[in-house]
Design an enzyme around this catalytic site. Structure first.
Site, PDB file in Angstrom:
ATOM      1  N   LYS A   1      -2.160  26.179  57.817  1.00  0.00           N
ATOM      2  CA  LYS A   1      -2.838  26.440  56.548  1.00  0.00           C
ATOM      3  C   LYS A   1      -2.685  27.886  56.130  1.00  0.00           C
ATOM      4  O   LYS A   1      -2.329  28.194  54.994  1.00  0.00           O
ATOM      5  CB  LYS A   1      -4.324  26.085  56.654  1.00  0.00           C
ATOM      6  CG  LYS A   1      -5.067  26.190  55.324  1.00  0.00           C
ATOM      7  CD  LYS A   1      -6.499  26.636  55.480  1.00  0.00           C
ATOM      8  CE  LYS A   1      -6.596  28.128  55.657  1.00  0.00           C
ATOM      9  NZ  LYS A   1      -7.993  28.617  55.596  1.00  0.00           N
TER      10      LYS A   1
ATOM     11  N   ASP B   1      -6.651  22.635  53.752  1.00  0.00           N
ATOM     12  CA  ASP B   1      -7.898  23.063  54.378  1.00  0.00           C
ATOM     13  C   ASP B   1      -8.883  21.899  54.314  1.00  0.00           C
ATOM     14  O   ASP B   1      -8.501  20.765  54.005  1.00  0.00           O
ATOM     15  CB  ASP B   1      -8.446  24.328  53.701  1.00  0.00           C
ATOM     16  CG  ASP B   1      -8.825  24.087  52.242  1.00  0.00           C
ATOM     17  OD1 ASP B   1      -8.665  22.939  51.742  1.00  0.00           O
ATOM     18  OD2 ASP B   1      -9.281  25.040  51.590  1.00  0.00           O
TER      19      ASP B   1
END
Length: 213
Positions: free
Chosen positions: A123, A141
């Site tokens: 991420k 996320d």
């Protein structure tokens, strides 16, 4: 897990990109290094909380060279109000040392180099690549994972499969924009516990709102 039809997925993407045309990264930063650190700090906490602590942190340690010479306890002092601050302080110190030793203090612009840094996962790497270097990425996320599956854009059990499925259903030139759109929608409308479905721009297409196919 149900997934929307191709036609409805396309309507969701089109509608959300229009609704959140100005969506962008909510973290404050003034350098490549400060963004990288801010994204690392944002794990399991809010961007608002991170933005409160980073101005003083980067005033004291403005670049990788300065941060690499800090003590972990010094870093902790500035970020103790955010979650997991001890572990994050350790990672920030370690990644700063890595940047100095391996990359002359500069943030690398490729995925493998970024994820080789302490505290930098998929991420974080994807956010940095998109925000700093203009790569088309989908950083998954908690908001993106929850929304993509709740809406019916994908049907995945984990973050990596969510990312891969989103890459298939979203045109590549819109990966980054859709990433931001999903985050903004998750924060403003489709919240985890009490989604505001009546005010949702995609309520006519969303799986959660009764559209299963």
């Amino acid at each position: 897990m149900a997934k929307l039809t191709k036609e409805k997925r396309e309507e969701v993407i089109k509608t959300m990109l229009k609704e959140y045309k100005g969506a962008k990264c909510a973290l404050d930063y003034n350098s490549n290094f400060s963004l990288l650190v801010a994204v690392v700090l944002s794990a399991q906490t809010t961007d608002v909380a991170v933005n409160k602590v980073t101005p003083e942190l980067f005033k004291k340690f403005p670049d990788a060279f300065a941060m690499a010479n800090a003590k972990q306890s010094q870093i902790e002092k500035y970020i103790r109000t955010i979650g997991l601050y001890k572990n994050k302080s350790k990672n920030v110190l370690a990644l700063s040392k890595d940047l100095v030793e391996r990359f002359n203090g500069e943030v690398p612009d490729d995925f493998d180099s970024l994820t080789s840094l302490p505290g930098v996962g998929r991420k974080t790497a994807n956010v940095v690549l998109a925000e700093l270097f203009g790569h088309q990425t989908i950083a998954v996320d908690t908001h993106v994972f929850r929304l993509a599956n709740r809406i019916g854009l994908v049907a995945a059990d984990n973050v990596l499969d969510t990312e891969k499925q989103l890459q298939k259903v979203i045109p590549e030139h819109n990966w980054t924009k859709m990433h931001h759109a999903l985050i903004w929608h998750g924060r403003r409308v489709c919240t985890a516990k009490n989604p505001n479905c009546t005010e949702c721009c995609i309520k006519d297409f969303c799986k959660k709102n009764g559209v299963e196919k």
